[in-house]
Scaffold this motif. Sequence first.
Motif, PDB file in Angstrom:
ATOM      1  N   TYR A  96       0.831  -1.207   0.000  1.00  0.00           N
ATOM      2  CA  TYR A  96       0.000   0.000   0.000  1.00  0.00           C
ATOM      3  C   TYR A  96       0.864   1.255   0.000  1.00  0.00           C
ATOM      4  N   VAL A  97       0.333   2.321  -0.588  1.00  0.00           N
ATOM      5  CA  VAL A  97       1.037   3.601  -0.651  1.00  0.00           C
ATOM      6  C   VAL A  97       0.636   4.441   0.549  1.00  0.00           C
ATOM      7  N   LEU A  98       1.616   4.864   1.331  1.00  0.00           N
ATOM      8  CA  LEU A  98       1.290   5.702   2.488  1.00  0.00           C
ATOM      9  C   LEU A  98       0.816   7.081   2.036  1.00  0.00           C
ATOM     10  N   ASN A  99       0.251   7.826   2.966  1.00  0.00           N
ATOM     11  CA  ASN A  99      -0.270   9.155   2.658  1.00  0.00           C
ATOM     12  C   ASN A  99       0.896  10.146   2.632  1.00  0.00           C
ATOM     13  N   ILE A 100       1.376  10.424   1.440  1.00  0.00           N
ATOM     14  CA  ILE A 100       2.561  11.273   1.272  1.00  0.00           C
ATOM     15  C   ILE A 100       2.314  12.681   1.794  1.00  0.00           C
ATOM     16  N   THR A 101       1.107  13.210   1.580  1.00  0.00           N
ATOM     17  CA  THR A 101       0.774  14.549   2.057  1.00  0.00           C
ATOM     18  C   THR A 101       0.944  14.653   3.571  1.00  0.00           C
ATOM     19  N   GLU A 102       0.398  13.670   4.293  1.00  0.00           N
ATOM     20  CA  GLU A 102       0.492  13.705   5.751  1.00  0.00           C
ATOM     21  C   GLU A 102       1.939  13.581   6.225  1.00  0.00           C
ATOM     22  N   LEU A 103       2.719  12.770   5.539  1.00  0.00           N
ATOM     23  CA  LEU A 103       4.133  12.642   5.908  1.00  0.00           C
ATOM     24  C   LEU A 103       4.865  13.954   5.695  1.00  0.00           C
ATOM     25  N   LYS A 104       4.635  14.588   4.553  1.00  0.00           N
ATOM     26  CA  LYS A 104       5.330  15.841   4.246  1.00  0.00           C
ATOM     27  C   LYS A 104       4.862  16.976   5.160  1.00  0.00           C
ATOM     28  N   ASP A 105       3.630  16.890   5.646  1.00  0.00           N
ATOM     29  CA  ASP A 105       3.127  17.902   6.573  1.00  0.00           C
ATOM     30  C   ASP A 105       3.572  17.653   8.012  1.00  0.00           C
ATOM     31  N   GLY A 106       4.350  16.593   8.215  1.00  0.00           N
ATOM     32  CA  GLY A 106       4.875  16.314   9.546  1.00  0.00           C
ATOM     33  C   GLY A 106       3.906  15.614  10.476  1.00  0.00           C
ATOM     34  N   ASN A 107       2.843  15.052   9.909  1.00  0.00           N
ATOM     35  CA  ASN A 107       1.830  14.400  10.732  1.00  0.00           C
ATOM     36  C   ASN A 107       2.201  12.928  10.924  1.00  0.00           C
ATOM     37  N   ASP A 108       3.227  12.688  11.718  1.00  0.00           N
ATOM     38  CA  ASP A 108       3.726  11.336  11.922  1.00  0.00           C
ATOM     39  C   ASP A 108       2.711  10.460  12.653  1.00  0.00           C
ATOM     40  N   ASP A 109       1.880  11.062  13.505  1.00  0.00           N
ATOM     41  CA  ASP A 109       0.856  10.280  14.195  1.00  0.00           C
ATOM     42  C   ASP A 109      -0.112   9.664  13.194  1.00  0.00           C
ATOM     43  N   TYR A 110      -0.461  10.416  12.153  1.00  0.00           N
ATOM     44  CA  TYR A 110      -1.358   9.892  11.119  1.00  0.00           C
ATOM     45  C   TYR A 110      -0.684   8.718  10.397  1.00  0.00           C
ATOM     46  N   ILE A 111       0.575   8.895  10.007  1.00  0.00           N
ATOM     47  CA  ILE A 111       1.298   7.851   9.287  1.00  0.00           C
ATOM     48  C   ILE A 111       1.391   6.591  10.141  1.00  0.00           C
ATOM     49  N   GLU A 112       1.636   6.760  11.438  1.00  0.00           N
ATOM     50  CA  GLU A 112       1.735   5.597  12.326  1.00  0.00           C
ATOM     51  C   GLU A 112       0.383   4.920  12.492  1.00  0.00           C
ATOM     52  N   ASP A 113      -0.680   5.703  12.605  1.00  0.00           N
ATOM     53  CA  ASP A 113      -2.024   5.130  12.721  1.00  0.00           C
ATOM     54  C   ASP A 113      -2.385   4.363  11.454  1.00  0.00           C
ATOM     55  N   GLU A 114      -2.134   4.979  10.307  1.00  0.00           N
ATOM     56  CA  GLU A 114      -2.414   4.323   9.031  1.00  0.00           C
ATOM     57  C   GLU A 114      -1.638   3.012   8.922  1.00  0.00           C
ATOM     58  N   MET A 115      -0.354   3.052   9.228  1.00  0.00           N
ATOM     59  CA  MET A 115       0.489   1.873   9.127  1.00  0.00           C
ATOM     60  C   MET A 115       0.037   0.785  10.099  1.00  0.00           C
ATOM     61  N   THR A 116      -0.305   1.200  11.306  1.00  0.00           N
ATOM     62  CA  THR A 116      -0.746   0.246  12.323  1.00  0.00           C
ATOM     63  C   THR A 116      -2.018  -0.472  11.894  1.00  0.00           C
ATOM     64  N   GLN A 117      -2.970   0.290  11.359  1.00  0.00           N
ATOM     65  CA  GLN A 117      -4.228  -0.321  10.931  1.00  0.00           C
ATOM     66  C   GLN A 117      -4.028  -1.246   9.727  1.00  0.00           C
ATOM     67  N   MET A 118      -3.184  -0.833   8.783  1.00  0.00           N
ATOM     68  CA  MET A 118      -2.943  -1.670   7.607  1.00  0.00           C
ATOM     69  C   MET A 118      -2.187  -2.946   7.979  1.00  0.00           C
ATOM     70  N   VAL A 119      -1.203  -2.821   8.824  1.00  0.00           N
ATOM     71  CA  VAL A 119      -0.445  -4.001   9.247  1.00  0.00           C
ATOM     72  C   VAL A 119      -1.354  -4.955  10.014  1.00  0.00           C
ATOM     73  N   ALA A 120      -2.195  -4.423  10.891  1.00  0.00           N
ATOM     74  CA  ALA A 120      -3.110  -5.272  11.658  1.00  0.00           C
ATOM     75  C   ALA A 120      -4.072  -6.017  10.739  1.00  0.00           C
ATOM     76  N   ALA A 121      -4.619  -5.316   9.756  1.00  0.00           N
ATOM     77  CA  ALA A 121      -5.566  -5.944   8.826  1.00  0.00           C
ATOM     78  C   ALA A 121      -4.905  -7.093   8.070  1.00  0.00           C
ATOM     79  N   CYS A 122      -3.655  -6.916   7.701  1.00  0.00           N
ATOM     80  CA  CYS A 122      -2.926  -7.964   6.970  1.00  0.00           C
ATOM     81  C   CYS A 122      -2.505  -9.095   7.891  1.00  0.00           C
ATOM     82  N   HIS A 123      -1.928  -8.741   9.036  1.00  0.00           N
ATOM     83  CA  HIS A 123      -1.351  -9.767   9.897  1.00  0.00           C
ATOM     84  C   HIS A 123      -2.405 -10.638  10.566  1.00  0.00           C
TER      85      HIS A 123
END
Length: 238
Positions: A96-123
């Motif tokens: 999956y492609v992470l949210n580049i806008t949120e990363l560039k805006d410094g919203n690391d909490d969003y990136i971590e939440d997105e990653m956590t939910q995607m990893v959980a859904a897969c694992h």
Amino acid sequence: MTAYSLDDFARLIDHTNLHADATRADMIKLCNEAKKYHFKMVAINQVQSALCAEQLQGTDIDTGAAIAFPLGQTSIAAKVFEAKDAMDHGANEIDYVLNITELKDGNDDYIEDEMTQMVAACHERNVPCKVIFENCYLTKEEIVRAATIAKRVRPDFIKTSTGFGTGGATVADVRLMKQTVGDAVHVKAAGGIRNSDDFLAMIEAGADRIGTSSGVKIIEALRRRMADDHVDSIAINR
């Protein structure tokens, strides 16, 4: 040094066709090539999951669905739904492609939440999850931030590129990503890897998976090289 046989190299390849105009016949061809060369996975758009899973049934070749591809600009809920739908239809790897806008805006909490939910859904289905950074749009600092988040969340892979951005994988980026995550997460190099020299360079830099539409060409080139050198493996400094 690590010695790789021709089959070892093939098992590093995600055999890729993500073109919007790919036909059913193109997907069947992709799967047949994957079976012939014993590639690790076919990398396809999500909607092709059922077709490719059917074609690869009974093999050890995975069906890898691309999620929020290639822009990453959908909500977390949409990405999770798309991933689950792909898995419901036979996908057993997710990129999956992470949210580049949120990363560039410094919203690391969003990136971590997105990653956590995607990893959980897969694992929860024992399906590997790969996070595509699209490095051509990122600074080195942003790459390190995303990789540091991944080191905490533990997706199976972080990945350099979609192949649809302004640039693809570079040796420097692969090395930087691997140095950041260490042994906690694997690195996948993708985008612009079209010959055996680039393929070997990405592995030496730390990539454990290579996404490419040139897998057949690369393996055939390595086959010729090994035959000319009268060897059955190639050693790479890892």
